[in-house]
Motif scaffolding. Structure first.
Motif, short mmCIF file in Angstrom:
data_model
loop_
_atom_site.label_atom_id
_atom_site.label_comp_id
_atom_site.label_asym_id
_atom_site.label_seq_id
_atom_site.Cartn_x
_atom_site.Cartn_y
_atom_site.Cartn_z
N LYS A 132 1.00 -1.07 -0.11
CA LYS A 132 -0.06 -0.01 -0.08
C LYS A 132 0.83 1.14 -0.06
O LYS A 132 2.01 1.21 0.73
N ASP A 140 -5.47 6.03 -0.81
CA ASP A 140 -4.02 5.21 -1.04
C ASP A 140 -4.16 4.48 -2.31
O ASP A 140 -5.27 4.57 -3.14
N LEU A 148 -3.16 0.39 -3.94
CA LEU A 148 -2.92 -0.70 -3.71
C LEU A 148 -1.92 -1.07 -4.71
O LEU A 148 -2.31 -0.68 -5.97
N LYS A 158 1.05 -4.38 5.27
CA LYS A 158 -0.06 -4.89 5.84
C LYS A 158 -1.32 -4.31 5.13
O LYS A 158 -1.27 -3.06 5.21
N LEU A 159 -2.41 -4.85 4.65
CA LEU A 159 -3.23 -4.13 4.16
C LEU A 159 -4.72 -4.68 5.21
O LEU A 159 -4.79 -5.38 5.68
N SER A 160 -5.44 -3.51 5.21
CA SER A 160 -6.49 -3.78 6.32
C SER A 160 -7.50 -4.50 5.50
O SER A 160 -7.53 -4.44 4.14
N ASP A 194 -9.58 -1.92 3.25
CA ASP A 194 -8.67 -1.73 2.04
C ASP A 194 -9.17 -2.80 1.09
O ASP A 194 -9.50 -2.35 -0.15
N ILE A 195 -9.22 -4.01 1.60
CA ILE A 195 -9.52 -4.91 0.79
C ILE A 195 -11.17 -5.03 0.13
O ILE A 195 -11.42 -5.08 -0.91
N TYR A 214 -11.58 -2.21 -2.63
CA TYR A 214 -10.84 -2.56 -3.82
C TYR A 214 -11.99 -3.50 -4.35
O TYR A 214 -12.17 -3.20 -5.72
#
Ligand code: SF4
Ligand code: SF4
Length: 353
Positions: free
Chosen positions: A5, A159, A161, A183-185, A188-189, A192
């Motif tokens: 990220k 942000d 990715l 680290k992706l939260s 975030d996922i 996306y």
């Protein structure tokens, strides 16, 4: 494959650092509402909010006109000055697919060193995009990209990715490791995933590529082609803007004083009459309809059997460019037996004088 990220505010500092000793090419605004890929000296010139550039990125790998080599009585000297080390940032999935098709084409039987050297010297940093009314890359399955890039930047709200697609891409990340989070939260996922679904639903144009190879064969001698041919201006714009067109002409430019020649390579265009002219003045594709048939055979039929995918990546440039609406969308609709709402059809029906 690794995904990290990056804060959007850190993108330009990152681009500055990675391009310290390498040419940086990226989309920049031209005129009021158009974009082109250009070499940028200042990262603030970059505009990622674009849909398509006027010319496709292939112009960076094989410029519209360049000197391939010089030959004199004494020497033969190749010229690879176009193949400098570059980073191409901001390229969209359809245009990366276009380059993957060019890779196959220019290495199918013999390797083309002028293309390959430029390609090997260029890192591709892709950027996500949003379709407008002309984009139909979902129909060609080129709206997503799984290979062929070094880094790919998917923009979220604040942000990015960043998909790392090669070890060279990984090396770039390592130049500014503190800017990238491993680290992706879950948020975030999920963001996306939602964005991906919304983008899939945003496509307004669809082309039925499954049926096209058969329809092209069945209607190869259909009067439809004469109708399209009478409207075509033979301007060559469709081929110049297409990311998968690859025809070129090689010309000798004699240098009498040096007793030699410059050998130039220029983009050529199969929709021009001169393209099919042979010695003695004969022309085996005199008619515009025949030249258009050749182009459409390549875009919607022949590449599928040769390379396993159409020669069209759904970028929409021919739709946005042809002055008389001859493009993959209208031609495929006509092949499908539909009454097409296009300038060329209205002209043939006598609705436009
Ligand atoms: S045929 Fe048209 S839509 Fe398809 S890749 Fe070429 S310019 Fe783009
Ligand atoms: S199809 Fe359209 S863009 Fe292509 S040569 Fe004809 S008029 Fe020009």
């Amino acid at each position: 494959m690794r995904i990290v990220k990056l804060k959007q505010k850190n993108l330009n500092p990152f681009l500055e650092v990675i391009s310290e000793n390498t040419e940086l090419w990226a989309p920049v605004r031209k005129y009021t509402d158009r974009h082109v890929f250009a070499q940028v000296e200042d990262v603030s010139q970059i505009d990622v909010d674009y849909t398509r550039t006027i010319l496709p990125p292939r112009k960076i790998f094989l410029p519209p006109s360049f000197n391939m080599f010089t030959a004199t009585e004494k020497e033969y000297k190749e010229n690879f000055s176009h193949a400098t080390k570059k980073i191409l940032f901001g390229i969209h999935p359809c245009d990366i697919h276009g380059l993957l098709i060019m890779d196959q084409f220019f290495n199918y039987v013999f390797e083309d060193p002028y293309y390959t050297q430029a390609r090997n010297n260029t890192l591709l940093l892709g950027h996500s995009c949003w379709p407008d009314e002309h984009c139909f890359c979902k129909s060609t399955r080129t709206h997503i990209i799984e290979e062929g890039y070094d880094l790919f930047f998917h923009r979220l709200s604040e942000d990015y990715l960043v998909w790392i697609g090669s070890s060279k891409g990984d090396d770039l990340i390592r130049l500014m490791p503190d800017c990238f989070e491993e680290k992706l939260s879950d948020e975030d996922i999920q963001f996306y995933i939602r964005l991906r679904e919304q983008r899939n639903e945003a496509f307004q144009t669809e082309v039925n590529f499954t049926a096209m190879p058969d329809l092209m064969e069945l209607k190869y001698n259909h009067p439809l082609w004469e109708k399209i041919g009478t409207a075509c201006l033979a301007c060559g714009s469709c081929t110049n803007v297409c990311p998968t067109c690859n025809c070129y002409n090689v010309m000798d430019h004699p240098q009498l004083k040096e007793r030699g020649s410059l050998i130039h390579r220029d983009w050529d265009t199969c929709t021009l009459q001169s393209y099919s002219e042979v010695a003695g003045g004969e022309n085996f594709r005199e008619k515009r309809s025949d030249r258009l048939k050749l182009w459409y055979t390549h875009k919607i039929q022949a590449y599928i059997s040769k390379y396993g995918k159409p020669g069209c990546v759904g970028c929409g440039r021919c739709i946005a460019t042809c002055p008389v609406d001859i493009n993959v969308k209208t031609v495929s609709q006509a092949l499908d037996g539909k009454d097409v709402d296009a300038f060329w059809n209205r002209l043939n029906k006598g609705e436009i004088k």
